[in-house]
Design an enzyme around this catalytic site. Structure first.
Site, PDB file in Angstrom:
ATOM      1  N   GLY A  22       0.806  -1.018   0.049  1.00 32.20           N
ATOM      2  CA  GLY A  22      -0.060   0.082   0.083  1.00 32.20           C
ATOM      3  C   GLY A  22       1.446   1.149   0.505  1.00 32.20           C
ATOM      4  O   GLY A  22       0.655   1.944  -0.634  1.00 32.20           O
ATOM      5  N   HIS A  27      -0.094   6.112   9.222  1.00 29.85           N
ATOM      6  CA  HIS A  27       0.504   5.064   9.366  1.00 29.85           C
ATOM      7  C   HIS A  27       1.770   5.105   8.924  1.00 29.85           C
ATOM      8  O   HIS A  27       2.824   4.952   9.590  1.00 29.85           O
ATOM      9  CB  HIS A  27       0.199   3.739   8.663  1.00 29.85           C
ATOM     10  CG  HIS A  27       0.955   2.965   8.887  1.00 29.85           C
ATOM     11  ND1 HIS A  27       0.612   1.283   9.655  1.00 29.85           N
ATOM     12  CD2 HIS A  27       2.212   1.821   8.348  1.00 29.85           C
ATOM     13  CE1 HIS A  27       1.292   0.290  10.061  1.00 29.85           C
ATOM     14  NE2 HIS A  27       2.256   0.795   8.541  1.00 29.85           N
ATOM     15  N   GLU A  28       1.997   5.700   8.059  1.00 28.86           N
ATOM     16  CA  GLU A  28       3.999   5.555   7.160  1.00 28.86           C
ATOM     17  C   GLU A  28       4.305   7.072   7.497  1.00 28.86           C
ATOM     18  O   GLU A  28       5.806   6.903   8.122  1.00 28.86           O
ATOM     19  CB  GLU A  28       3.628   6.450   5.605  1.00 28.86           C
ATOM     20  CG  GLU A  28       3.280   4.850   5.063  1.00 28.86           C
ATOM     21  CD  GLU A  28       3.497   3.685   5.633  1.00 28.86           C
ATOM     22  OE1 GLU A  28       4.577   3.279   5.704  1.00 28.86           O
ATOM     23  OE2 GLU A  28       2.669   2.649   4.709  1.00 28.86           O
TER      24      GLU A  28
HETATM   25  N1  BES Z   1       6.277  -0.992   5.833  1.00 31.38           N
HETATM   26  C1  BES Z   1       5.331  -1.407   5.341  1.00 31.38           C
HETATM   27  C2  BES Z   1       5.773  -1.659   3.673  1.00 31.38           C
HETATM   28  C3  BES Z   1       5.665  -2.633   3.595  1.00 31.38           C
HETATM   29  C4  BES Z   1       4.854  -4.445   3.439  1.00 31.38           C
HETATM   30  C5  BES Z   1       6.657  -3.021   2.535  1.00 31.38           C
HETATM   31  C6  BES Z   1       5.047  -5.163   3.381  1.00 31.38           C
HETATM   32  C7  BES Z   1       7.335  -4.368   2.480  1.00 31.38           C
HETATM   33  C8  BES Z   1       6.590  -5.700   3.034  1.00 31.38           C
HETATM   34  C9  BES Z   1       4.265   0.133   5.757  1.00 31.38           C
HETATM   35  O1  BES Z   1       4.575   0.668   6.232  1.00 31.38           O
HETATM   36  C10 BES Z   1       2.639  -0.647   5.767  1.00 31.38           C
HETATM   37  O2  BES Z   1       2.579  -1.226   6.382  1.00 31.38           O
HETATM   38  N2  BES Z   1       1.870  -0.738   4.489  1.00 31.38           N
HETATM   39  C11 BES Z   1       1.126  -0.646   4.548  1.00 31.38           C
HETATM   40  C12 BES Z   1      -0.279   0.242   4.630  1.00 31.38           C
HETATM   41  C13 BES Z   1      -0.542   0.508   5.748  1.00 31.38           C
HETATM   42  C14 BES Z   1      -2.153   1.664   6.765  1.00 31.38           C
HETATM   43  C15 BES Z   1      -0.785  -0.772   7.294  1.00 31.38           C
HETATM   44  C16 BES Z   1       0.697  -1.731   3.660  1.00 31.38           C
HETATM   45  O3  BES Z   1       1.554  -1.526   2.204  1.00 31.38           O
HETATM   46  O4  BES Z   1      -0.084  -2.377   3.010  1.00 31.38           O
HETATM   47 ZN    ZN Z   2       4.189   0.096   8.492  1.00 31.82          ZN
END
Ligand code: BES
Ligand code: ZN
Length: 952
Positions: free
Chosen positions: A344, A380-381
């Site tokens: 996401g 979140h980010e």
């Molecule tokens: N760090 C993650 C993105 C990520 C996820 C990188 C899996 C590598 C592998 C990011 O902070 C995250 O959690 N993104 C979520 C959205 C969030 C609002 C829960 C996502 O990508 O779904």
């Molecule tokens: Zn995250």
């Protein structure tokens, strides 16, 4: 104090205190972890053949271990990269690069191990790198070097030893493929004004930085990064920090621009990012503070799609500065929306990358659910900019704390930006209940893993799961509430201060929280933070707390979906928890209604009489019970029944009061549980009676929103009311409430007649599109497909892509399955979710299952082994399984593909088998009773007693 838990008794004597509940409602847009990854084909896997050593047998040699030794630590990188956005004579997109890393020798060694994957390294005097001592010549000579493919290292053996305390430069030059594989340094393509555009972007987390440049690719190995990008004139280069200089130059006869960035702060390699594009931006810089920019395709920015994200970023950053008591650590905050993106969003420090749907908002095209998704993802980010980026967990075994923390505080930041939305309550739907669903299986696992248990890239990527995110969030919320938010924030601030620009382990946070408890008069815990939290993070699962209101006795036990399941995983805490629990009582002592005020990670059961009192309170005065509790009563009752702890008819009776319910959170909770029933029964004789019951229950909601919205021509003002309106329409049409289908079909028809003008409100589009395509044939489908291809707003494209899976026509569904793995038709990032949508359709489900089975090996090769997607793919296509025949198929699938494997879908497959087994047993015991209950209900319509809700 009972055994194994502690209770805070809070008796509100007279009546249950009712907070004046503002009309709350919300969104049903699930946070779909739609992660997909794809590996590019063979070409680059065998970099520089003579020096690659893939055949060495796994041994005790350091290069066969997945963790770096502690002999060296990086100080700084100086990296120059040049992505080519035109195809070369070999028909490939590539990038070239050079890197110098300065590192210190911590312990004497004659071996350098540095991560490096799929890079073709230039040889210097026959070796893959060049080594020099920092200040003078004198580094040992390289004896031998090779690429260790399995563990993704560049291995350099030296003739002499490196000296502890001294620093060295390691210089490499390399070429890599700029593939469309969504990992490392990769390319994304999109059409603009009939022209194909290519951009180059990065996704490093968790183990892909090594695919962009050789690096010590572990989160604890922090360094500074000085990045330079060479790019086509007229394009813009972005990275973590601001640019220091740009210069037009000519290299190898090619006119290009060279952009050099200021060195970053000390940070982990997985947070490095760079982008080359011709995107444009909008910006804001308030009183000389941080520069905030939103970047996207030119058309999207011109269309105002970045405005909403820009508006919420500033308040969210301010909120977190305050919450963490630490200024935003960098000079700028860029956020960029990308047409091809695996997850996401990604919290690269200073340059956060997003899927378009998670950042871009168009009020004419996007639903309020899309808006909520944006504010929560941004929150979140940005939460990670401090928690995760400024202070980083040392190793991926503690990933749950990083992601769980951000998943908890995202609600706080989003609430600050949208204070009227009551968004914090939604954690029970989107995290608590979601985590319960997987954590009630014996195939679950503890939140925290031992460091030695997580080694390979695919083990690391398996950590990004519902347990880490949602259980993590729920457990941290519980912690914050029983410590009080002030104490939690105090400990957190000290923790951040101590470990800024460094790394930590989860118990460091507990230490600081404990200190904050000790320093705060009036806050006393019966156990210390470590003791309490260890029970939540080191053992899987959660308790069901049973309150016997006749005796006041409170007990707990491990909640398992399958009553007789054998728990093979042992726990040093014997599956007992310290449960912070508060309850309210009302009524006369002999006739008291007890209600646990639940914000914790546990379920609650009562004695039969209290359940009866709760049900009648729901039916005859539900507003006495707070909104969130209404949702929890429903969810607990259904799940206790699924676990055979409670009678299913009692759970079903908790839904009878829904004729009075107008709030989003209870409706959403009910809907999920009823949906579970729909999926369980939509191929059986129970379905007709179930539909009839649901139709009756939703009718008052449909009428209510019909009149509130002037016969569906307006949307309600309240944010969560808008979500409830969607539920009203979709459930009413789905169950055949008179007058519903006519409305949706009419709108869609109007749109088909005049495609330039879409008369459907964005909030209602998902439902209306799905409904119309499901009721229609090839014409409706083809129209939807055309509109999908033309869509310039990502939120609109997703609605159509999901709705196309609603058709009941098998050949259309099969063709759509084929499209889903054709990147010309469906972007790779969307392949698995499209298959998931098809499987969600009762007609599409067996087609999707066959399709995935037939292509498993192919999927596995094309989409790689490390990613998240396989888990959702497997759970989506097996979601309906509930017969012995299907269980047999599942097991055969497991056996047939044992050799290929299931990568990050391994756990999901185990869970699917366990869930199917539980459902088979449950159905055998309960199906008759359920059928009888629905039939009886449809014969005895309710008397509309009770107090109707106020309309305000
Ligand atoms: N760090 C993650 C993105 C990520 C996820 C990188 C899996 C590598 C592998 C990011 O902070 C995250 O959690 N993104 C979520 C959205 C969030 C609002 C829960 C996502 O990508 O779904
Ligand atoms: Zn995250």
């Amino acid at each position: 104090m009972g055994k194994g838990y502690y209770i805070r008794k809070h008796e509100a004597m007279a009546a249950i205190i009712l907070a004046a509940v503002a009309l709350v409602t919300i969104v049903a847009l699930s946070v779909v972890y739609n992660r997909e990854k794809s590996r590019n084909s063979a070409k680059w896997t065998n970099a520089s053949p003579p020096a690659v050593n893939p055949t060495r047998k796994a041994s005790n040699d350091p290069w066969d271990k997945y963790r770096l030794p502690d002999t060296l630590s990086p100080i700084s990188y100086n990296i120059t990269l040049w992505p080519r956005l035109q195809i070369n004579s070999d028909g490939m997109y590539i990038f070239t690069g050079s890197s110098k890393v300065l590192f210190t020798c911590e312990k004497e060694t004659d071996l350098i191990l540095i991560h490096c994957n799929k890079l073709n390294l230039t040889l210097f005097n026959g070796h893959h790198a060049n080594l020099t001592e920092r200040s003078k010549p004198g580094a040992p000579r390289i004896r031998n070097s090779w690429l260790q493919v399995e563990t993704q290292y560049l291995v350099i053996q030296l003739e002499g030893s490196l000296t502890p305390g001294k620093s060295y430069w390691l210089h490499t030059e390399f070429t890599g493929e700029l593939a469309d594989d969504l990992e490392g340094f990769y390319r994304s393509e999109y059409m603009e004004d009939g022209q194909k555009k290519i951009i180059a972007i990065t996704q490093m987390q968790a183990t892909y930085a090594r695919k962009a440049f050789p690096c010590f690719d572990e989160p604890g190995m922090k360094a500074t990064f000085q990045i330079t990008l060479i790019h086509d004139r007229g394009t813009t280069a972005l990275s973590n920090n601001l640019e220091a200089s740009t210069e037009d130059i000519v290299i190898e006869g090619v006119p290009v621009t060279r952009t050099e960035f200021l060195p970053t702060k000390k940070m982990s390699s997985y947070l490095v990012a760079f982008v080359v594009s011709d995107f444009t931006y909008i910006k804001r810089k308030d009183n000389n503070r941080v520069l905030v920019r939103i970047w996207a395709r030119k058309k999207a920015i011109e269309d105002g799609q970045g405005d909403y994200a820009l508006n919420v970023t500033q308040p969210i950053l301010e909120f977190f500065e305050n919450y963490y008591n630490t200024s935003y650590p960098l000079l700028k905050s860029d956020q960029i929306a990308l047409p091809d993106f695996n997850s996401g969003a990604m919290e690269n420090w200073g340059l956060v990358t997003y899927r378009e749907t998670a950042l871009l908002y168009n009020p004419q095209m996007s639903a309020n659910g899309n808006k909520q998704r944006i504010v929560t993802v941004v929150s979140h980010e940005l939460a990670h900019m401090w928690f995760g980026n400024l202070v980083t967990l040392k190793w991926w075994n503690d990933l749950w704390l990083n992601e769980g923390f951000a998943s908890y505080v995202e609600y706080l930041g989003a609430h600050h930006a949208q204070p009227t939305w009551n968004i914090k309550d939604q954690i029970i739907l989107y995290d608590l209940q979601r985590a319960f669903a997987v954590d009630s299986l014996t195939s679950s696992h503890p939140l925290s893993r031992k460091e030695e248990e997580v080694n390979t890239p695919s083990e690391i990527s398996e950590m990004f799961n519902t347990i880490s995110y949602s259980k993590g969030a729920a457990v941290l919320k519980m912690l914050s509430e029983f410590l009080t938010e002030a104490v939690f924030a105090k400990g957190l601030r000290n923790y951040l201060q101590q470990f800024s620009f460094g790394s930590s382990v989860h118990s460091d946070l507990w230490d600081h929280l404990q200190k904050a408890v000790d320093e705060t008069p009036g806050v006393k815990l019966p156990y210390n933070v470590h003791e309490i939290m260890n029970r939540w993070i080191l053992q899987m699962g959660f308790p069901v707390v049973t309150i016997d209101t006749r005796t006041g006795n409170v007990s707990q036990r491990h909640f398992l979906l399958e009553k007789e399941a054998v728990v093979e995983r042992t726990s040093e805490f014997n599956y007992e928890w310290f449960v912070p629990i508060k309850w309210m009582k009302s009524g006369q002592p002999q006739d008291q209604l007890w209600l646990v005020q639940k914000s914790g990670y546990f379920r609650v059961n009562y004695d039969q009489e209290n359940w009866e009192r709760l049900i009648s309170q729901l039916e005859f005065g539900s507003q006495v019970i707070p909104v969130v509790n209404r949702a929890q009563i429903l969810d607990d009752a259904f799940n206790l029944a699924r676990a055979s702890i409670l009678n299913i008819t009692l759970a079903l009776r908790t839904t009878k009061y829904l004729i009075h319910e107008r709030e989003y959170i209870p409706w959403e909770a009910a809907l999920r549980n009823l949906n579970y029933f729909i999926k369980l029964f939509d191929r059986s004789e129970v379905y007709g009676a179930l539909q009839a019951y649901l139709k009756r229950q939703v009718k008052p909601l449909f009428d209510y929103y019909g009149s509130m919205s002037k016969n569906w021509t307006m949307v309600p003002d309240g944010h969560t009311d808008q979500f409830t309106q969607i539920i009203a329409l979709s459930l009413a049409c789905g169950t055949g409430v008179e007058g519903c289908r006519e409305i949706t079909k009419g709108w869609f028809k109007k749109w088909m007649q005049d495609p330039q003008f879409n008369p459907i409100h964005p909030n209602l589009r998902s439902t209306v599109y799905c409904d119309a395509i499901s009721a229609g044939g090839a014409d409706e489908w083809n129209f939807g497909w055309q509109m999908f291809q033309k869509a310039t707003v990502a939120a609109e494209a997703v609605k159509l892509r999901a709705a196309l899976a609603c058709t009941k026509v098998p050949w259309l569904l099969n063709r759509y399955l084929e499209y889903s793995i054709n990147p010309e038709k469906i972007r790779k990032q969307d392949a698995t979710s499209t298959i998931g949508y098809i499987a969600n359709n009762v007609i599409g489900q067996p087609l999707a299952w066959n399709f995935v089975q037939a292509n498993w090996e192919y999927f596995f090769k094309v989409y790689g082994t490390g990613s998240f997607t396989f888990s959702s793919l497997i759970s989506d296509i097996t979601n309906r399984f509930n017969t012995p025949f299907e269980l047999g198929q599942l097991k055969r699938f497991q056996k047939d593909n044992a050799e290929t494997g299931f990568g990050s879908g391994t756990q999901a497959l185990q869970q699917a088998i366990e869930k199917t087994t539980a459902k088979i047993k449950w159905l055998a015991e309960n199906k008759e009773a359920v059928l009888r209950w629905f039939l009886a209900e449809s014969e005895n319509p309710p008397k509309l007693t009770g107090i109707p809700h106020a309309l305000t």
